[in-house]
Write an enzyme that holds these catalytic residues in place. Structure first.
Site, PDB file in Angstrom:
ATOM      1  N   TRP A   1       0.861  -1.183   0.000  1.00 18.01           N
ATOM      2  CA  TRP A   1       0.000   0.000   0.000  1.00 18.01           C
ATOM      3  C   TRP A   1       0.901   1.237   0.000  1.00 18.01           C
ATOM      4  CZ3 TRP A   1      -2.188   2.591   4.824  1.00 18.01           C
ATOM      5  CH2 TRP A   1      -3.182   3.525   4.487  1.00 18.01           C
TER       6      TRP A   1
ATOM      7  N   LYS B   1     -12.889   0.021   7.176  1.00 19.48           N
ATOM      8  CA  LYS B   1     -13.601  -0.751   6.150  1.00 19.48           C
ATOM      9  C   LYS B   1     -14.631  -1.689   6.768  1.00 19.48           C
ATOM     10  CE  LYS B   1     -10.521   1.245   3.807  1.00 19.48           C
ATOM     11  NZ  LYS B   1      -9.560   1.244   2.763  1.00 19.48           N
TER      12      LYS B   1
ATOM     13  N   ALA C   1      -6.228  -4.196   7.958  1.00 19.87           N
ATOM     14  CA  ALA C   1      -7.206  -3.136   7.669  1.00 19.87           C
ATOM     15  C   ALA C   1      -8.510  -3.705   7.120  1.00 19.87           C
ATOM     16  CB  ALA C   1      -6.613  -2.143   6.672  1.00 19.87           C
TER      17      ALA C   1
ATOM     18  N   ASP D   1      -0.261  -5.412   9.585  1.00 23.06           N
ATOM     19  CA  ASP D   1      -1.248  -4.373   9.287  1.00 23.06           C
ATOM     20  C   ASP D   1      -2.544  -5.070   8.880  1.00 23.06           C
ATOM     21  OD1 ASP D   1      -2.658  -2.148   8.575  1.00 23.06           O
ATOM     22  OD2 ASP D   1      -1.544  -1.744   6.733  1.00 23.06           O
TER      23      ASP D   1
HETATM   24  C1  LIG Z   1      -3.343  -1.749   3.903  1.00 22.36           C
HETATM   25  C2  LIG Z   1      -3.992  -0.647   4.656  1.00 22.36           C
HETATM   26  N1  LIG Z   1      -3.562  -0.361   5.884  1.00 22.36           N
HETATM   27  C3  LIG Z   1      -4.118   0.599   6.623  1.00 22.36           C
HETATM   28  C4  LIG Z   1      -5.152   1.356   6.147  1.00 22.36           C
HETATM   29  C5  LIG Z   1      -5.644   2.409   7.077  1.00 22.36           C
HETATM   30  O1  LIG Z   1      -6.852   2.945   6.950  1.00 22.36           O
HETATM   31  P1  LIG Z   1      -7.455   4.048   7.902  1.00 22.36           P
HETATM   32  O2  LIG Z   1      -6.375   4.932   8.404  1.00 22.36           O
HETATM   33  O3  LIG Z   1      -8.430   4.758   7.036  1.00 22.36           O
HETATM   34  O4  LIG Z   1      -8.117   3.321   9.035  1.00 22.36           O
HETATM   35  C6  LIG Z   1      -5.645   1.119   4.851  1.00 22.36           C
HETATM   36  C7  LIG Z   1      -6.722   1.908   4.255  1.00 22.36           C
HETATM   37  O5  LIG Z   1      -6.947   1.980   3.084  1.00 22.36           O
HETATM   38  C8  LIG Z   1      -5.046   0.074   4.095  1.00 22.36           C
HETATM   39  O6  LIG Z   1      -5.454  -0.238   2.866  1.00 22.36           O
END
Ligand SMILES: Cc1ncc(COP(=O)(O)O)c(C=O)c1O
Length: 397
Positions: A130, A246, A213, A211
């Site tokens: 990401w 999500k 998510a 991580d």
């Molecule tokens: C791989 C990954 N990690 C972390 C996040 C963190 O999302 P947020 O800060 O919106 O909770 C996302 C959001 O798209 C993600 O795709």
């Protein structure tokens, strides 16, 4: 002072969103931005969230500060959600959790903790990963390197190359792993591969930073946490960053958590004080609203049941779209194999077309995706999936 600052280049995703909005064509399809959408193309507030929110607001008598660590009940509920009831590391008092402003906040707090403990640390991320991992992690001052991960030829994980890369890392190297629903590729480790990575990490003395998510949007709520649970039970030190954006649909409420597993309850306690200090130096305290909603959902059997059903609906829709996309692509472009899309998990896949083909899809067919051909599967709908497949067929032949 500010005269010296130059303009930053435009963010490619935001540019893509703006181009999509400005496109007047009725057939346009947005596969760019990474949010879940239902079959009407909406990202609705979950029923469980609406109900929990009403209960939270009815009960709330004050908006006074909560705490740098956030909502203690939320933190505990998140530990149960992520690690499962009665997880040995939690039972042993080796886990501490701090509420964070979204998964991004959790990643950054975790990176700051690593930097504090070991200023020369390097975090190793998958190729690809990401895009936001890079600024979020290196913003703390730690260095970033990459290990091999995705195999474009199969649409799966190049597990041999991944293991070979990890095998060479020095003791204490931090390895960022996607808990489930790898972003941007959708290619996840199998359970037996998680076990093999665990054995390597144990043998080489690496520190995993997981991580997560998309818990619940891949195979199931418990199934998606398999790696995090396995690693937390089998290793002295693990970091787990979790997002509620999500799976609870709480994107703008900035709701997430960071759990740190350490060797003893005493070190866990010391770490918590450091996490609190980090939070205080960056944002003092996380926003309350989303966490209060999640806590309400996870501690109320009726709301929890409703949420489990709603996550199941999102997951099944994504899985159904994956199967349908493969069927439509096989019909429209039989010379090319897109079956990998159905083997992947979560919201994203690489379509595997060139930059020029991505541009052609956008300019000729009004289908929007990032230049690397990452598509948000949840952006497809039953009424545009055949159009999408026909357009792809036209650009790849
Ligand atoms: C791989 C990954 N990690 C972390 C996040 C963190 O999302 P947020 O800060 O919106 O909770 C996302 C959001 O798209 C993600 O795709």
């Amino acid at each position: 002072m500010f005269e010296r600052l130059e303009r930053m280049p435009d963010d490619p995703i935001l540019g893509l969103m703006a181009a999509y909005r400005a496109d007047p064509d009725a057939r346009k399809v947005d596969l760019g931005v990474g949010v879940y959408r239902n079959d009407k193309g909406e990202t609705p507030v979950l029923d469980a969230v609406r109900k929990a929110e009403a209960a939270v607001l009815a009960r709330q008598t004050s908006k006074t500060y909560v705490a740098p660590v956030g909502n203690a009940g939320f933190n505990q509920s998140m530990e149960k959600l992520v690690f499962g009831e009665g997880h040995p590391a939690v039972q042993a008092g080796r886990v501490r959790t701090i509420q964070a402003p979204g998964g991004c906040g959790a990643l950054r707090v975790g990176a700051e903790l690593v930097h504090l403990a070991y200023p020369d640390a390097t975090v190793h991320v998958s190729t690809p990963t990401w895009a936001n991992h890079v600024p979020l992690l290196t913003g703390s001052g730690i260095k970033l390197e990459r290990y091999a991960y995705y195999d474009a030829a199969t649409g799966g994980v190049n597990f041999g190359a991944m293991m070979e890369g990890l095998e060479k890392l020095p003791k204490g190297a931090v390895v960022l792993l996607h808990g489930c629903c790898h972003n941007p590729t959708g290619a996840d480790l199998s359970e037996s591969q998680w076990r093999d990575v665990l054995a390597l990490v144990q043998r080489r003395g690496l520190v995993p930073f997981i991580d997560m998510a998309y818990q619940g949007l891949g195979t199931g709520i418990a199934e998606d946490a398999f790696g995090a649970r396995l690693f937390a039970a089998g290793l002295p030190e693990v970091l787990v960053a979790v997002s509620c954006s999500k799976n609870f649909g709480l994107y703008r409420e900035r709701t997430g958590a960071l759990s740190v597993i350490s060797q003893t309850p005493a070190s866990a306690e010391a770490i918590l004080t450091q996490l609190v200090r980090i939070a205080r130096t960056m944002y003092s305290m996380p926003p309350d609203h989303g966490a209060a909603i999640v806590q309400e959902i996870l501690t109320n059997d009726t709301l929890r049941g409703l949420w489990v059903d709603e996550v199941g609906t999102m997951r099944n829709r994504i899985a159904g779209l994956r199967t349908e996309a493969v069927a439509q692509l096989a019909r429209a472009a039989p010379q090319r194999d897109f079956s990998f899309i159905a083997r992947q998990r979560g919201m994203f896949s690489y379509l595997g077309v060139t930059r020029d083909q991505v541009r052609e899809l956008r300019e000729k067919h009004h289908i929007y995706m990032t230049d690397d051909s990452r598509i948000n599967i949840a952006g497809l709908k039953s009424d545009n999936i055949a159009y999408f497949a026909d357009a792809v067929a036209q650009v790849v032949t």
